[in-house]
Motif scaffolding. Structure first.
Motif, PDB file in Angstrom:
ATOM      1  N   LYS A 176      26.307  18.940  -8.174  1.00  0.00           N
ATOM      2  CA  LYS A 176      26.202  18.039  -9.320  1.00  0.00           C
ATOM      3  C   LYS A 176      25.905  16.632  -8.813  1.00  0.00           C
ATOM      4  O   LYS A 176      26.594  16.122  -7.940  1.00  0.00           O
ATOM      5  CB  LYS A 176      27.497  18.059 -10.134  1.00  0.00           C
ATOM      6  CG  LYS A 176      27.427  17.204 -11.377  1.00  0.00           C
ATOM      7  CD  LYS A 176      28.540  17.544 -12.329  1.00  0.00           C
ATOM      8  CE  LYS A 176      28.274  16.971 -13.688  1.00  0.00           C
ATOM      9  NZ  LYS A 176      27.057  17.479 -14.322  1.00  0.00           N
ATOM     10  N   GLN A 177      24.879  16.012  -9.380  1.00  0.00           N
ATOM     11  CA  GLN A 177      24.476  14.668  -8.964  1.00  0.00           C
ATOM     12  C   GLN A 177      24.880  13.595  -9.972  1.00  0.00           C
ATOM     13  O   GLN A 177      25.269  12.505  -9.588  1.00  0.00           O
ATOM     14  CB  GLN A 177      22.947  14.613  -8.795  1.00  0.00           C
ATOM     15  CG  GLN A 177      22.413  15.578  -7.768  1.00  0.00           C
ATOM     16  CD  GLN A 177      22.799  15.197  -6.365  1.00  0.00           C
ATOM     17  OE1 GLN A 177      22.651  14.039  -5.962  1.00  0.00           O
ATOM     18  NE2 GLN A 177      23.317  16.130  -5.613  1.00  0.00           N
ATOM     19  N   GLU A 211      25.804  12.863 -14.570  1.00  0.00           N
ATOM     20  CA  GLU A 211      26.125  13.399 -15.895  1.00  0.00           C
ATOM     21  C   GLU A 211      24.873  13.966 -16.567  1.00  0.00           C
ATOM     22  O   GLU A 211      23.808  13.345 -16.540  1.00  0.00           O
ATOM     23  CB  GLU A 211      26.709  12.283 -16.759  1.00  0.00           C
ATOM     24  CG  GLU A 211      27.133  12.739 -18.134  1.00  0.00           C
ATOM     25  CD  GLU A 211      27.832  11.636 -18.901  1.00  0.00           C
ATOM     26  OE1 GLU A 211      28.751  11.977 -19.662  1.00  0.00           O
ATOM     27  OE2 GLU A 211      27.462  10.454 -18.748  1.00  0.00           O
ATOM     28  N   ASP A 263      23.175  16.716 -15.713  1.00  0.00           N
ATOM     29  CA  ASP A 263      22.211  17.473 -14.905  1.00  0.00           C
ATOM     30  C   ASP A 263      22.420  18.988 -14.980  1.00  0.00           C
ATOM     31  O   ASP A 263      21.616  19.759 -14.469  1.00  0.00           O
ATOM     32  CB  ASP A 263      22.179  16.996 -13.452  1.00  0.00           C
ATOM     33  CG  ASP A 263      23.456  17.271 -12.662  1.00  0.00           C
ATOM     34  OD1 ASP A 263      24.384  17.915 -13.187  1.00  0.00           O
ATOM     35  OD2 ASP A 263      23.526  16.831 -11.495  1.00  0.00           O
ATOM     36  N   ARG A 282      24.517  20.857 -13.516  1.00  0.00           N
ATOM     37  CA  ARG A 282      24.954  21.490 -12.278  1.00  0.00           C
ATOM     38  C   ARG A 282      26.469  21.514 -12.180  1.00  0.00           C
ATOM     39  O   ARG A 282      27.155  20.648 -12.717  1.00  0.00           O
ATOM     40  CB  ARG A 282      24.395  20.738 -11.070  1.00  0.00           C
ATOM     41  CG  ARG A 282      22.904  20.846 -10.957  1.00  0.00           C
ATOM     42  CD  ARG A 282      22.424  20.113  -9.744  1.00  0.00           C
ATOM     43  NE  ARG A 282      20.984  20.285  -9.597  1.00  0.00           N
ATOM     44  CZ  ARG A 282      20.231  19.469  -8.910  1.00  0.00           C
ATOM     45  NH1 ARG A 282      20.763  18.427  -8.275  1.00  0.00           N
ATOM     46  NH2 ARG A 282      18.942  19.696  -8.821  1.00  0.00           N
ATOM     47  N   ALA A 335      26.032   8.972  -7.152  1.00  0.00           N
ATOM     48  CA  ALA A 335      25.447   8.758  -8.481  1.00  0.00           C
ATOM     49  C   ALA A 335      25.085   7.295  -8.696  1.00  0.00           C
ATOM     50  O   ALA A 335      23.987   6.987  -9.204  1.00  0.00           O
ATOM     51  CB  ALA A 335      26.411   9.239  -9.563  1.00  0.00           C
ATOM     52  N   ARG A 390      22.926   6.123 -11.729  1.00  0.00           N
ATOM     53  CA  ARG A 390      23.365   7.076 -12.744  1.00  0.00           C
ATOM     54  C   ARG A 390      24.889   7.113 -12.829  1.00  0.00           C
ATOM     55  O   ARG A 390      25.593   6.675 -11.923  1.00  0.00           O
ATOM     56  CB  ARG A 390      22.858   8.489 -12.419  1.00  0.00           C
ATOM     57  CG  ARG A 390      21.359   8.646 -12.229  1.00  0.00           C
ATOM     58  CD  ARG A 390      20.554   8.363 -13.490  1.00  0.00           C
ATOM     59  NE  ARG A 390      20.786   9.271 -14.571  1.00  0.00           N
ATOM     60  CZ  ARG A 390      20.038  10.312 -14.865  1.00  0.00           C
ATOM     61  NH1 ARG A 390      18.989  10.609 -14.144  1.00  0.00           N
ATOM     62  NH2 ARG A 390      20.330  11.065 -15.907  1.00  0.00           N
ATOM     63  N   TRP A 402      27.816  22.981 -19.098  1.00  0.00           N
ATOM     64  CA  TRP A 402      27.208  21.710 -18.698  1.00  0.00           C
ATOM     65  C   TRP A 402      27.644  21.325 -17.286  1.00  0.00           C
ATOM     66  O   TRP A 402      27.492  20.168 -16.900  1.00  0.00           O
ATOM     67  CB  TRP A 402      27.564  20.619 -19.694  1.00  0.00           C
ATOM     68  CG  TRP A 402      26.753  20.748 -20.935  1.00  0.00           C
ATOM     69  CD1 TRP A 402      27.042  21.511 -22.029  1.00  0.00           C
ATOM     70  CD2 TRP A 402      25.497  20.140 -21.191  1.00  0.00           C
ATOM     71  NE1 TRP A 402      26.031  21.409 -22.947  1.00  0.00           N
ATOM     72  CE2 TRP A 402      25.072  20.571 -22.465  1.00  0.00           C
ATOM     73  CE3 TRP A 402      24.690  19.261 -20.470  1.00  0.00           C
ATOM     74  CZ2 TRP A 402      23.881  20.148 -23.032  1.00  0.00           C
ATOM     75  CZ3 TRP A 402      23.504  18.852 -21.039  1.00  0.00           C
ATOM     76  CH2 TRP A 402      23.108  19.291 -22.298  1.00  0.00           C
TER      77      TRP A 402
END
Length: 166
Positions: free
Chosen positions: A67-68, A70, A72, A74, A108, A113, A139
């Protein structure tokens, strides 16, 4: 005689309602860590070196990679803790994962982000949802069936380490 029938009916109703509770009890060995294998779509509840339970899982709708930020889709990868519980989750029950950590936040922010948050292990999609219980649909969370989530909720305590492998 009438009062005995009423008491019997009330006792039967109470015993049946207790069977339907989403809150289970667990008195077995402590879950000392949780291991999630994203590529195998499996989650393991472990007591030291022994697997106590294992479950099939669904992941974020874009499951490949860490996860990178919010939105995405992942699911995070790495070392975290189970850090909270939600008995009123809109996905039956849920336990929180301590994402984002300091590294996640820094990564992030370097991309300009928001890292997001609210990553949980939770029950399945709500009835009537268009989500397919056999495919990845969250999500970024980890989903199991509602019945499996009841066992996980009872077995896993706050501050239990969780490792999410690619």
């Amino acid at each position: 005689m009438h009062i005995i029938k009423v008491i019997a009916v009330v006792a039967a109703a109470l015993s049946l309602s207790a069977c339907g509770s989403k809150f289970r009890t667990y008195n077995g060995p402590e879950v000392t860590r949780v291991y999630v294998d994203k590529s195998e779509r499996r989650m393991y509840l472990i007591h030291h070196d022994r697997v106590l339970k294992q479950y099939p899982i669904q992941l974020g709708f874009a499951p490949a990679g860490h996860k990178q930020f919010e939105g995405d889709g992942r699911t995070p990868e790495g070392h975290y803790l189970i850090d909270k519980r939600n008995p009123n989750s809109k996905f039956h029950l849920s336990v929180g994962i301590s994402y984002p950590n300091e590294n996640d936040i820094a990564r992030a922010l370097a991309m300009g982000r928001d890292p997001g948050g609210d990553i949980f292990i939770h029950g399945g999609p709500q009835r009537g949802s268009s989500a397919n219980a056999k495919s990845d649909w969250t999500w970024g969370c980890i989903a199991v069936s509602d019945r499996e989530m009841e066992h996980i909720y009872a077995m896993v305590r706050d501050n239990t380490p969780i490792y999410i492998a690619p």
